[in-house]
Design an enzyme around this catalytic site. Structure first.
Site, PDB file in Angstrom:
ATOM      1  N   VAL A  38      -2.712  -8.872   3.551  1.00 27.77           N
ATOM      2  CA  VAL A  38      -1.498  -9.655   3.008  1.00 27.77           C
ATOM      3  C   VAL A  38      -0.487  -9.290   3.649  1.00 27.77           C
ATOM      4  O   VAL A  38      -0.213  -8.263   3.787  1.00 27.77           O
ATOM      5  CB  VAL A  38      -1.482  -9.087   1.474  1.00 27.77           C
ATOM      6  CG1 VAL A  38      -0.221  -9.668   0.723  1.00 27.77           C
ATOM      7  CG2 VAL A  38      -2.759  -9.493   0.492  1.00 27.77           C
ATOM      8  N   GLY A  87       3.141  -5.451   4.728  1.00 22.83           N
ATOM      9  CA  GLY A  87       1.879  -5.904   4.898  1.00 22.83           C
ATOM     10  C   GLY A  87       0.894  -4.807   4.535  1.00 22.83           C
ATOM     11  O   GLY A  87       1.136  -3.705   4.375  1.00 22.83           O
ATOM     12  N   LYS A  88      -0.277  -5.500   4.165  1.00 19.53           N
ATOM     13  CA  LYS A  88      -1.403  -4.276   3.762  1.00 19.53           C
ATOM     14  C   LYS A  88      -2.728  -5.030   4.088  1.00 19.53           C
ATOM     15  O   LYS A  88      -2.821  -6.205   3.925  1.00 19.53           O
ATOM     16  CB  LYS A  88      -1.116  -3.905   2.402  1.00 19.53           C
ATOM     17  CG  LYS A  88      -1.879  -2.640   2.140  1.00 19.53           C
ATOM     18  CD  LYS A  88      -1.078  -1.427   2.630  1.00 19.53           C
ATOM     19  CE  LYS A  88      -1.469  -0.153   2.069  1.00 19.53           C
ATOM     20  NZ  LYS A  88      -0.346   0.836   2.162  1.00 19.53           N
ATOM     21  N   GLY A  89      -3.480  -4.067   4.346  1.00 21.40           N
ATOM     22  CA  GLY A  89      -5.149  -4.779   4.278  1.00 21.40           C
ATOM     23  C   GLY A  89      -5.818  -4.081   3.569  1.00 21.40           C
ATOM     24  O   GLY A  89      -5.674  -2.805   3.244  1.00 21.40           O
ATOM     25  N   ASP A 129      -4.396   4.320   5.841  1.00 20.26           N
ATOM     26  CA  ASP A 129      -4.464   4.394   4.465  1.00 20.26           C
ATOM     27  C   ASP A 129      -5.601   5.026   3.794  1.00 20.26           C
ATOM     28  O   ASP A 129      -6.047   5.509   4.711  1.00 20.26           O
ATOM     29  CB  ASP A 129      -3.970   2.858   4.008  1.00 20.26           C
ATOM     30  CG  ASP A 129      -3.201   2.829   2.601  1.00 20.26           C
ATOM     31  OD1 ASP A 129      -2.215   3.198   2.566  1.00 20.26           O
ATOM     32  OD2 ASP A 129      -4.000   2.608   1.397  1.00 20.26           O
TER      33      ASP A 129
END
Ligand code: GLU
Length: 441
Positions: free
Chosen positions: A81, A126-128, A167
């Site tokens: 995202v 952002g993050k995945g 993460d």
């Protein structure tokens, strides 16, 4: 007819209140939106301003077919995202966890936008994530999942567009595979496409402990503000991954007494103090804290969630979202909470803690040390020149302390809790950037 597995809205709300056993049923994104609204209302943002900066700009979902060691093929789901890129390229980690969902990744990407803004680094959010239980994978399978994820998302990523990092359950080795996949594809060496890499291939000094170190800088300032002594303060840490274990270690070095630690296999409490080095060695040997209660003076709690309710001076949630909810916030006894995890408190918990005058150092400030040193790593990669750990820690300290001071000042000026103050500071910055840039087309 309702599918039996799909809970009704009412059930979801109830489960949300129950917290611990149903953390996957509480919408982290809804919680994030509530946090945003509170600050946006104070700032009196217009509808158009809110429309541009509140929701994520791009949500990508891919399927990752991976050959397993036994020859079979398993298909995993990968997500990325990009929330907002007004202040710079999207920035944020990739999480490998069985509970990863679109809702969660949207929330985490949102928090990254405001985290980068609160500490003033020129990046967006952002993050995945990949829906996977890494404990069930061999090293080879893990590498194939990681490489396939990066390859599938390759058009999104780049040093000027979107820069992943570690993460939950991802680490420097996985970042090395990410960087290699991208560089092989591009036919050139591109270290700045990922941060949190091993030192040997362009990682930064101080990155591994940066999140916990940043928290310590904030906690020192918070205790100073509250006139509490950090030396001798008792601490409970939930989560013993990279962030939790360094949090315990660095606070111990600052003179705190670590009373309790936990991981997925249990929570452990001591009448005296937990030997953090011993706990770290235990995890190195066994991969988990399981069996740590065989250590003299350490007891295992029947309910690991009770760690959050221990009578300590400082509580550090360093695991997942939605741990302190409307259900258990009343029982929190710590006067200070430092959020090393993202989104560990629900808005209901916030409200209760506010009434109890618990001082919360909010996630987007408290755990921003990680992305701050990621930014410094990215700068070093682009220069091709590397700084000493001393220089990195100096920069990190200054950036964290300045940001803490700015948020505290805002909290006092607006008479709001630190979380809302952190959003006021960061929303103002993102709004300003979005307005200066205007709309393309
Ligand atoms: N995953 C970390 C966070 O939630 C670090 C992100 C980064 O370094 O880009 O802040």
């Amino acid at each position: 007819m309702l599918d039996k597995k799909e809970p009704s809205k009412k059930q979801k709300r109830k489960r949300g209140r129950l917290g611990k056993h149903f953390t996957d049923k509480v919408s982290a994104f809804d919680n994030a939106m509530t946090q945003f609204d509170r600050a946006a209302n104070i700032l009196k943002l217009t509808k158009s301003q809110v429309a541009v900066i509140k929701e994520p700009r791009r949500v990508t979902e891919v399927k990752l077919p991976v050959r397993m060691d036994d020859g079979s093929i398993e298909v995993f789901t990968g997500l990325r995202v990009q929330h907002n890129i007004a202040r710079g390229p999207a920035k944020g980690g990739v999480r490998f966890h069985p509970d990863v969902s679109v809702d969660e990744v949207k929330a985490l990407a949102f928090w990254m936008t405001y985290k980068c803004a609160v500490v003033g680094i020129p990046m967006g959010g952002g993050k995945g994530g990949v829906v996977v239980d890494t404990r069930k994978l061999s090293l080879g399978e893990l590498e194939r999942v990681a490489r396939r994820y990066f390859a599938e998302m390759i058009d999104l990523f780049g040093p000027d567009s979107d820069i992943p990092a570690p993460d939950v359950n991802t680490n420097p080795q996985i970042m090395a595979w990410f960087m290699d996949t991208y560089s092989m594809h591009e036919r050139r060496h591109v270290p700045a496409v990922v941060t949190g890499k091993p030192l040997e291939i362009g990682g930064s000094a101080g990155r591994v402990s940066a999140t916990a170190q940043g928290m310590v800088y904030c906690v020192r300032k918070a205790f100073e503000h509250l006139s509490i002594s950090l030396a001798g303060a008792t601490v409970a840490v939930q989560g013993f991954g990279n962030v939790g274990s360094y949090a315990a270690k660095l606070l111990r070095q600052s003179g705190c007494i670590i009373k309790a630690i936990s991981d997925i296999d249990g929570a452990f409490v001591s009448d005296n103090w937990i030997d953090v080095d011993l706990a770290t060695k235990h995890v190195e040997t066994h991969g988990t804290l399981k069996g740590f209660d065989e250590t003299a003076g350490v007891e295992k709690l029947d309910d690991p969630m009770k760690l959050l309710e221990l009578p300590v001076d400082l509580l550090i949630p360093a695991a997942l979202e939605n741990q302190i909810t409307g259900e258990n916030a009343h029982n929190v006894k710590a006067p200070v909470i430092a959020e090393c995890a993202n989104g560990p408190l629900t808005p209901e918990a916030d409200e209760i803690c506010e009434k109890k005058r618990v001082f919360i150092i909010p996630d987007i400030l408290c755990n921003a040390g990680g992305v701050t040193v990621s930014y410094l790593e990215w700068v070093q990669n682009r220069m091709g020149y590397y700084w000493t750990e001393e220089r990195i820690l100096d920069d990190l300290k200054r950036m964290m302390e300045d940001s803490f001071a700015k948020v505290l000042q805002t909290a006092l000026a607006y008479e709001v809790p630190m979380r809302t103050a952190a959003f006021i500071v960061s929303i103002e910055r993102v709004t300003e950037a979005a307005e200066l840039r205007g709309l393309y087309a």
